[in-house]
Write an enzyme that holds these catalytic residues in place. Structure first.
Site, mmCIF file in Angstrom:
data_model
loop_
_atom_site.group_PDB
_atom_site.id
_atom_site.type_symbol
_atom_site.label_atom_id
_atom_site.label_comp_id
_atom_site.label_asym_id
_atom_site.label_seq_id
_atom_site.Cartn_x
_atom_site.Cartn_y
_atom_site.Cartn_z
ATOM 1 N N ARG A 38 -34.674 28.520 -2.570
ATOM 2 C CA ARG A 38 -33.928 29.494 -1.774
ATOM 3 C C ARG A 38 -32.425 29.265 -1.853
ATOM 4 O O ARG A 38 -31.644 30.217 -1.778
ATOM 5 C CB ARG A 38 -34.406 29.448 -0.321
ATOM 6 N N LYS A 207 -55.772 32.917 7.250
ATOM 7 C CA LYS A 207 -56.372 33.821 8.223
ATOM 8 C C LYS A 207 -56.397 35.273 7.759
ATOM 9 O O LYS A 207 -55.390 35.787 7.267
ATOM 10 C CB LYS A 207 -55.620 33.731 9.553
ATOM 11 N N GLY A 357 -43.304 32.327 0.158
ATOM 12 C CA GLY A 357 -44.036 31.416 1.027
ATOM 13 C C GLY A 357 -44.758 30.312 0.289
ATOM 14 O O GLY A 357 -44.225 29.685 -0.628
ATOM 15 N N GLY A 381 -43.447 36.553 4.355
ATOM 16 C CA GLY A 381 -43.701 37.428 5.500
ATOM 17 C C GLY A 381 -43.009 38.766 5.369
ATOM 18 O O GLY A 381 -43.593 39.818 5.656
#
Length: 400
Positions: A38, A207, A357, A381
Site C-alpha cells: 500500500r 463468512k 485484503g 472491502g
C-alpha cells in the site's frame, strides 16, 4: 471526478489521504513493515504532486486504535519507508500524542518548501476521525482542512468509510481523485460494465454473511462463481453434508440453499477438503471428500481435486475476479489451495483482478509475482461494496 491534473497546486499545500494501513511486525525490536504494497501504491500520486512543486501533506490511518494514541500503531515506520521510496526526506508530524492536526502538525507543514512532503500521525489516534457523531467528525475535518489548500483522495481502501478524512474534508477544500483511486475505479468498471466472457469469480474468506451482498450482486452476471475458504462449509451444510467442527454460520444455511437453487451449476463448491484435528500448523491432517468430513475435524483448505478444478476454470476465464483465500494460507499445510488458485489466476490469459485484503497478502506471502496479475486492488472491502452497487462515501465526496 476531477483529477490532480485539474488542480493548480504549484506552491500550494495539498492534503493527500492515502491508505498506508500496512502490517507491522513488533517481535524483533523496532517495528518492521512486512508488506509495503500500500505504501508503494501511494507513491505515484504523491510523486506527481511533488513534480508539480506542491507542498504535500500525507495522512492515513493504521490499524484500529480506539481514538487515542497507541505506540504500536504509529506511522513513524511508514514515514521511513515512504522516504526511501520517494528518495527524499519525509517530515513526520507525530509527537506521540493524539493532536493529529494541532501545533506539531502546523509547525511541520509551515516549514514545507515546494516539492517537499510531510506525513501526519495516525488519523485514528483522534476520536473525531471515526466518530459516529457528525459534530465530532466535522470538527476534526475542520482541523485537517486548515492545514491545506487542496485535498486529494487516494485512499481507495478507505472510500467505503464515512470517516472525517475521507468524506468530510473534501466538502471543505477544492478536491480531486488521486491516481490510485482512478485506477481502481477503471478496473472495477471493467468488471461491472461489459466483462469479457467467460467471466469467473472466486470467493473465499471465512463468512458467507460477509460476502452475501457481492454473491447476490454477481451471480446474475457471472458464468461461474467458485466458493472456497471457511464460507464454503455453510454451503456444504446447506446441501446436507456433515462439516464436523468446521466454521459454520447456521443462521445462513437457508440463505445458502436459496443461492444454490438460484445459481444451479454456476455456483461451484469444493469436492474435497483438507481437514485437521485442531487449528494449528502442526495439526494432524487428511484429505477427505467434501461430503465426508469426520466429526470433530475442521476443514482448513480446499483439497487437491478442488484446487485443480478451480484452476481449470480460472485458466479458461477471459475475466476473473478473486477475493479471499481458499484456506488458512498462513499455515503451510493449508496453503496449497490458495497457491493453486492464485497461480492459475496469474497464469491465465484473461483480465485478472485480485480483490485486495487477504488475497493480496496471500499473493505476496506465497511469492507469486504481482506483475502476473492484471491488477491487485488495495481495498478488499471497498472493492466488494462497489461490486455490490453500494454508494461509497469517499467516492461520493469526490464526485462533485
Amino acid at each position: 471526478m476531477r483529477t490532480i491534473d485539474d488542480l493548480q497546486v504549484t506552491g500550494h499545500r495539498v492534503l493527500v489521504r492515502s491508505d498506508l494501513n500496512v502490517p507491522l511486525d513488533h517481535s524483533k525490536g523496532a517495528p518492521r513493515i512486512t508488506d509495503d504494497g500500500r505504501v508503494r501504491a501511494s507513491v505515484p500520486t504523491i510523486q506527481a504532486l511533488l513534480d508539480r512543486n506542491a507542498k504535500v501533506i500525507v495522512c492515513s490511518h493504521l490499524g484500529r486504535p480506539k481514538g487515542a494514541p497507541e505506540e504500536k500503531y504509529s506511522l513513524a515506520p511508514v514515514a521511513e519507508r515512504l522516504a526511501e521510496l520517494l528518495g527524499i526526506p519525509v517530515a513526520f508530524a507525530g509527537d506521540g500524542g493524539g493532536d493529529i492536526a494541532g501545533d506539531r502538525a502546523r509547525e511541520v507543514v509551515g516549514q514545507l518548501a515546494e516539492g517537499q512532503v510531510a506525513l501526519l500521525e495516525n488519523l485514528r489516534f483522534h476520536p473525531g476521525e471515526t466518530s459516529k457523531d457528525t459534530v465530532a467528525r466535522a470538527t476534526f475535518a475542520d482541523e485537517l482542512s486548515a492545514l491545506a489548500e487542496f485535498y486529494v483522495g487516494d485512499a481507495f481502501g478507505a472510500v467505503h468509510r464515512a470517516h472525517a478524512s475521507v468524506s468530510e474534508v473534501p466538502k471543505r477544500l477544492p478536491h480531486a481523485a488521486g491516481r490510485l483511486v482512478l485506477t481502481e475505479l477503471e478496473v472495477l468498471r471493467a468488471l461491472t460494465a461489459a466483462p469479457a466472457r467467460p467471466y469467473a469469480v472466486v470467493l473465499g474468506g471465512s463468512k458467507v454473511s460477509d460476502k452475501l451482498g457481492v454473491i447476490r450482486a454477481l451471480l446474475p452476471k457471472v458464468d461461474a462463481l467458485l466458493v472456497g475458504g471457511g464460507m464454503c462449509f455453510t454451503f456444504l451444510a446447506a446441501l446436507g453434508h456433515p462439516v464436523g467442527a468446521s466454521l459454520l454460520e447456521s443462521e445462513m444455511i437457508d440463505t445458502c440453499k436459496d443461492l444454490l437453487a438460484e445459481a444451479g451449476d454456476r455456483l461451484v463448491l469444493p469436492t474435497d477438503v483438507v481437514v485437521a484435528d485442531r487449528f494449528a500448523a502442526d495439526a494432524e491432517t487428511a484429505v477427505v471428500a467434501a461430503d465426508a468430513i469426520p466429526d470433530g475435524w475442521l476443514g482448513l483448505d480446499i483439497g487437491p481435486a478442488s484446487t485443480a478444478a478451480f484452476a481449470r476454470v480460472a485458466a479458461g476465464a477471459a475475466t476473473i475476479f478473486w477475493n479471499g483465500p481458499m484456506g488458512v494460507f498462513e499455515f503451510a499445510p493449508f496453503a496449497e489451495g490458495t497457491r493453486g488458485v492464485a497461480e492459475a489466476v496469474a497464469a491465465g490469459g484473461g483480465f485478472s483482478v485480485v480483490g485486495g485484503g487477504d488475497s493480496a497478502a496471500a499473493v505476496r506471502t506465497l511469492g507469486i509475482p504481482e506483475d502476473d496479475f492484471s491488477h491487485i486492488s488495495t481495498g478488499g472491502g471497498a472493492s466488494l461494496e462497489y461490486l455490490e452497487g453500494k454508494t461509497l462515501p469517499g467516492l461520493a465526496a469526490l464526485d462533485v
